[in-house]
Design a protein around this motif. Sequence first.
Motif, PDB file in Angstrom:
ATOM      1  N   GLY A  36       0.770  -1.313   0.032  1.00 35.07           N
ATOM      2  CA  GLY A  36       0.162   0.254  -0.024  1.00 35.07           C
ATOM      3  C   GLY A  36       0.884   1.193  -0.019  1.00 35.07           C
ATOM      4  O   GLY A  36       2.022   1.198   0.502  1.00 35.07           O
ATOM      5  N   GLY A  37       0.229   2.376  -0.443  1.00 33.14           N
ATOM      6  CA  GLY A  37       0.782   3.653  -0.442  1.00 33.14           C
ATOM      7  C   GLY A  37       0.302   4.648  -1.337  1.00 33.14           C
ATOM      8  O   GLY A  37      -0.718   4.202  -2.173  1.00 33.14           O
ATOM      9  N   SER A  38       0.462   5.857  -1.192  1.00 32.64           N
ATOM     10  CA  SER A  38       0.239   7.030  -1.918  1.00 32.64           C
ATOM     11  C   SER A  38       0.586   6.748  -3.332  1.00 32.64           C
ATOM     12  O   SER A  38       0.007   7.271  -4.032  1.00 32.64           O
ATOM     13  CB  SER A  38       0.672   8.387  -1.293  1.00 32.64           C
ATOM     14  OG  SER A  38       0.074   8.633  -0.027  1.00 32.64           O
ATOM     15  N   PHE A  39       1.905   6.639  -3.398  1.00 31.54           N
ATOM     16  CA  PHE A  39       2.461   6.421  -4.901  1.00 31.54           C
ATOM     17  C   PHE A  39       2.374   7.725  -5.687  1.00 31.54           C
ATOM     18  O   PHE A  39       1.695   7.859  -6.692  1.00 31.54           O
ATOM     19  CB  PHE A  39       1.799   5.106  -5.475  1.00 31.54           C
ATOM     20  CG  PHE A  39       1.907   3.850  -5.153  1.00 31.54           C
ATOM     21  CD1 PHE A  39       3.408   3.300  -4.920  1.00 31.54           C
ATOM     22  CD2 PHE A  39       0.781   3.231  -4.552  1.00 31.54           C
ATOM     23  CE1 PHE A  39       3.347   2.102  -4.374  1.00 31.54           C
ATOM     24  CE2 PHE A  39       1.035   1.821  -3.967  1.00 31.54           C
ATOM     25  CZ  PHE A  39       2.202   1.571  -3.794  1.00 31.54           C
ATOM     26  N   ASN A  40       3.070   8.815  -4.992  1.00 29.51           N
ATOM     27  CA  ASN A  40       2.878  10.064  -5.377  1.00 29.51           C
ATOM     28  C   ASN A  40       4.109  10.773  -5.703  1.00 29.51           C
ATOM     29  O   ASN A  40       4.579  11.636  -5.003  1.00 29.51           O
ATOM     30  CB  ASN A  40       2.112  11.012  -4.209  1.00 29.51           C
ATOM     31  CG  ASN A  40       1.858  12.354  -4.663  1.00 29.51           C
ATOM     32  OD1 ASN A  40       1.422  12.572  -5.653  1.00 29.51           O
ATOM     33  ND2 ASN A  40       2.011  13.169  -3.589  1.00 29.51           N
ATOM     34  N   PRO A  41       4.809  10.441  -6.825  1.00 32.07           N
ATOM     35  CA  PRO A  41       4.230   9.424  -7.818  1.00 32.07           C
ATOM     36  C   PRO A  41       4.951   8.096  -7.503  1.00 32.07           C
ATOM     37  O   PRO A  41       6.007   7.845  -6.919  1.00 32.07           O
ATOM     38  CB  PRO A  41       4.751   9.999  -9.066  1.00 32.07           C
ATOM     39  CG  PRO A  41       6.264  10.731  -8.935  1.00 32.07           C
ATOM     40  CD  PRO A  41       5.738  11.144  -7.287  1.00 32.07           C
ATOM     41  N   ALA A  42       4.465   6.939  -8.103  1.00 34.22           N
ATOM     42  CA  ALA A  42       5.264   5.682  -7.836  1.00 34.22           C
ATOM     43  C   ALA A  42       6.591   5.675  -9.029  1.00 34.22           C
ATOM     44  O   ALA A  42       6.612   6.405  -9.750  1.00 34.22           O
ATOM     45  CB  ALA A  42       4.371   4.476  -8.354  1.00 34.22           C
ATOM     46  N   HIS A  43       7.529   5.073  -8.556  1.00 33.11           N
ATOM     47  CA  HIS A  43       8.856   5.045  -9.452  1.00 33.11           C
ATOM     48  C   HIS A  43       9.442   3.780  -9.202  1.00 33.11           C
ATOM     49  O   HIS A  43       8.939   2.621  -8.838  1.00 33.11           O
ATOM     50  CB  HIS A  43       9.705   6.092  -8.628  1.00 33.11           C
ATOM     51  CG  HIS A  43       9.969   5.967  -7.232  1.00 33.11           C
ATOM     52  ND1 HIS A  43      10.516   4.879  -6.556  1.00 33.11           N
ATOM     53  CD2 HIS A  43       9.309   7.016  -6.353  1.00 33.11           C
ATOM     54  CE1 HIS A  43      10.398   5.336  -5.049  1.00 33.11           C
ATOM     55  NE2 HIS A  43       9.476   6.419  -4.885  1.00 33.11           N
ATOM     56  N   ASP A  44      10.657   3.454  -9.808  1.00 31.61           N
ATOM     57  CA  ASP A  44      11.461   2.282  -9.821  1.00 31.61           C
ATOM     58  C   ASP A  44      11.786   1.740  -8.404  1.00 31.61           C
ATOM     59  O   ASP A  44      11.971   0.564  -8.169  1.00 31.61           O
ATOM     60  CB  ASP A  44      12.383   2.354 -10.721  1.00 31.61           C
ATOM     61  CG  ASP A  44      13.499   3.340 -10.579  1.00 31.61           C
ATOM     62  OD1 ASP A  44      13.221   4.011  -9.515  1.00 31.61           O
ATOM     63  OD2 ASP A  44      14.524   3.375 -11.140  1.00 31.61           O
TER      64      ASP A  44
END
Length: 225
Positions: A36-44
Amino acid sequence: MSFFHAGPAPKARGPRPGVLRDGLDLSPGMAVGLFGGSFNPAHDGHAHVAETAMRRLGLDRVVWLVSPQNPLKNARDSAPLNERMASAVAAAALAASGPSMIVSDFESRAGTRWTIDSLRALTARHPGVRFVWLMGSDNLAGFHRWRGWTDIMELMPVAVIARPGSLHHSRTAPAAARYASARVPTRQARLLPDLEAPAWTWLTAPLNPRSSTALRAARDAAAHL
């Protein structure tokens, strides 16, 4: 590289057994990591965490749970959900196990705000699935501030994946100290999905320094040039 992206809700009255309203299909007996996460943004760096967990724990799937809004973070700093979902889909595709990475907006569809409520909903909808909660070591450092964090530890096994800049603070975190006796040696990590909670392990791998905070700062700086 392909990946699964949760589609729109089906028109049926309710989900079939083992299938969420967002189309997430998990079968009893599967070992599934919940990331889980905000992924703000997601990255490698996120892909690195997910791939490390997939490989070291012997998981069948990793579900990226994109939060509609982290209650512990300022909403003004968060990109819209559809943008964060898109970045998570792109990042998940970078993982070597891309086809086994599932990006889901389950929390938005289920109307859950807190992680513990989301995990309870998932375990109720998927009896027989062996869930493991996944998080980077940067999250373990502040895990004791999460609502219901002890309930999470008691609900399902937890895997902590090393992240740069948090190794010392996470190893000495209140959560690590409280559940020290429940820690599973790294060499036995593949047993984790079959263990009864509380059980957790620490996974090390070559560190990926990418940070969502740094990416946002670089983006904002470029916007002001």
